[in-house]
Write a protein that holds these residues in place. Sequence first.
Motif, PDB file in Angstrom:
ATOM      1  N   SER A 297       0.893  -1.307  -0.088  1.00  0.00           N
ATOM      2  CA  SER A 297       0.010  -0.028  -0.152  1.00  0.00           C
ATOM      3  C   SER A 297       0.679   1.182  -0.080  1.00  0.00           C
ATOM      4  O   SER A 297       0.458   2.193  -0.573  1.00  0.00           O
TER       5      SER A 297
ATOM      6  N   ALA B 207     -14.296  -0.892 -18.364  1.00  0.00           N
ATOM      7  CA  ALA B 207     -12.937  -1.078 -17.465  1.00  0.00           C
ATOM      8  C   ALA B 207     -11.804  -0.376 -17.819  1.00  0.00           C
ATOM      9  O   ALA B 207     -10.844  -0.132 -17.165  1.00  0.00           O
TER      10      ALA B 207
ATOM     11  N   HIS C 138       1.227  -0.275 -15.764  1.00  0.00           N
ATOM     12  CA  HIS C 138       0.529   0.586 -16.835  1.00  0.00           C
ATOM     13  C   HIS C 138       1.622   1.627 -17.310  1.00  0.00           C
ATOM     14  O   HIS C 138       1.810   1.972 -18.373  1.00  0.00           O
TER      15      HIS C 138
ATOM     16  N   ALA D 127      -7.407   5.724 -10.289  1.00  0.00           N
ATOM     17  CA  ALA D 127      -6.844   5.034  -9.061  1.00  0.00           C
ATOM     18  C   ALA D 127      -6.314   3.745  -9.149  1.00  0.00           C
ATOM     19  O   ALA D 127      -5.797   3.218  -8.486  1.00  0.00           O
ATOM     20  N   ARG D 128      -6.809   2.999 -10.399  1.00  0.00           N
ATOM     21  CA  ARG D 128      -6.337   1.792 -10.612  1.00  0.00           C
ATOM     22  C   ARG D 128      -5.091   1.657 -11.431  1.00  0.00           C
ATOM     23  O   ARG D 128      -4.654   0.450 -11.878  1.00  0.00           O
ATOM     24  N   LEU D 129      -4.459   2.928 -11.800  1.00  0.00           N
ATOM     25  CA  LEU D 129      -3.263   2.801 -12.650  1.00  0.00           C
ATOM     26  C   LEU D 129      -2.245   2.252 -11.837  1.00  0.00           C
ATOM     27  O   LEU D 129      -1.712   2.904 -10.730  1.00  0.00           O
ATOM     28  N   ARG D 130      -1.354   1.342 -12.277  1.00  0.00           N
ATOM     29  CA  ARG D 130      -0.336   0.939 -11.593  1.00  0.00           C
ATOM     30  C   ARG D 130       0.918   1.026 -12.133  1.00  0.00           C
ATOM     31  O   ARG D 130       1.066   1.370 -13.356  1.00  0.00           O
TER      32      ARG D 130
ATOM     33  N   ALA E 266       2.747   1.254  -3.799  1.00  0.00           N
ATOM     34  CA  ALA E 266       2.013   1.596  -4.844  1.00  0.00           C
ATOM     35  C   ALA E 266       1.442   3.060  -5.051  1.00  0.00           C
ATOM     36  O   ALA E 266       1.449   3.660  -6.141  1.00  0.00           O
ATOM     37  N   LYS E 267       1.548   3.756  -3.962  1.00  0.00           N
ATOM     38  CA  LYS E 267       1.153   5.250  -4.043  1.00  0.00           C
ATOM     39  C   LYS E 267       2.109   6.166  -4.315  1.00  0.00           C
ATOM     40  O   LYS E 267       1.895   7.207  -4.548  1.00  0.00           O
TER      41      LYS E 267
ATOM     42  N   PRO F  63      -6.520   1.575 -17.398  1.00  0.00           N
ATOM     43  CA  PRO F  63      -7.766   1.406 -16.558  1.00  0.00           C
ATOM     44  C   PRO F  63      -8.390   2.663 -16.745  1.00  0.00           C
ATOM     45  O   PRO F  63      -7.838   3.686 -16.983  1.00  0.00           O
ATOM     46  N   ARG F  64      -9.863   2.646 -16.848  1.00  0.00           N
ATOM     47  CA  ARG F  64     -10.661   3.849 -17.056  1.00  0.00           C
ATOM     48  C   ARG F  64     -10.521   4.497 -15.655  1.00  0.00           C
ATOM     49  O   ARG F  64     -10.319   5.724 -15.702  1.00  0.00           O
ATOM     50  N   ASP F  65     -10.494   3.648 -14.622  1.00  0.00           N
ATOM     51  CA  ASP F  65     -10.437   4.650 -13.169  1.00  0.00           C
ATOM     52  C   ASP F  65      -8.929   4.600 -13.021  1.00  0.00           C
ATOM     53  O   ASP F  65      -8.026   3.911 -12.791  1.00  0.00           O
TER      54      ASP F  65
END
Length: 106
Positions: free
Chosen positions: A20, A60, A87, A81-84, A23-24, A77-79
């Motif tokens: 956590s 998605a 990506h 916040a889900r960009l990792r 990732a941020k 990802p469209r969201d």
Amino acid sequence: MAAGGVWVFRKDGVMELDASTTAKSKALVYVPANEPMRSPPALERRLGSLGSERYYENIAVVQLHRRDGGLDLITLPRDFARLRSTHMYDVVVKNRGHFRVVDHVY
């Protein structure tokens, strides 16, 4: 050599990197303007200026490909916040010199 971040001990005594916090801490930056990408429209605008356009879209994901017929396909990802980081590095590899992944954006 240990990776940076916050290390925690699980109940079974095994030490692991807290996902956590790591990732941020990554951000995708458009290098020519030193602009962090903070939204899908901003990223798509920058990729569009480099010759990419929407290829496929659903609830998605958004996929972008090169207008010139290149084989590079970027799936995001469209969201946002889900960009990792996977990506982000996909964007960097397919647009060398224009993007980079950094640890922190101030």
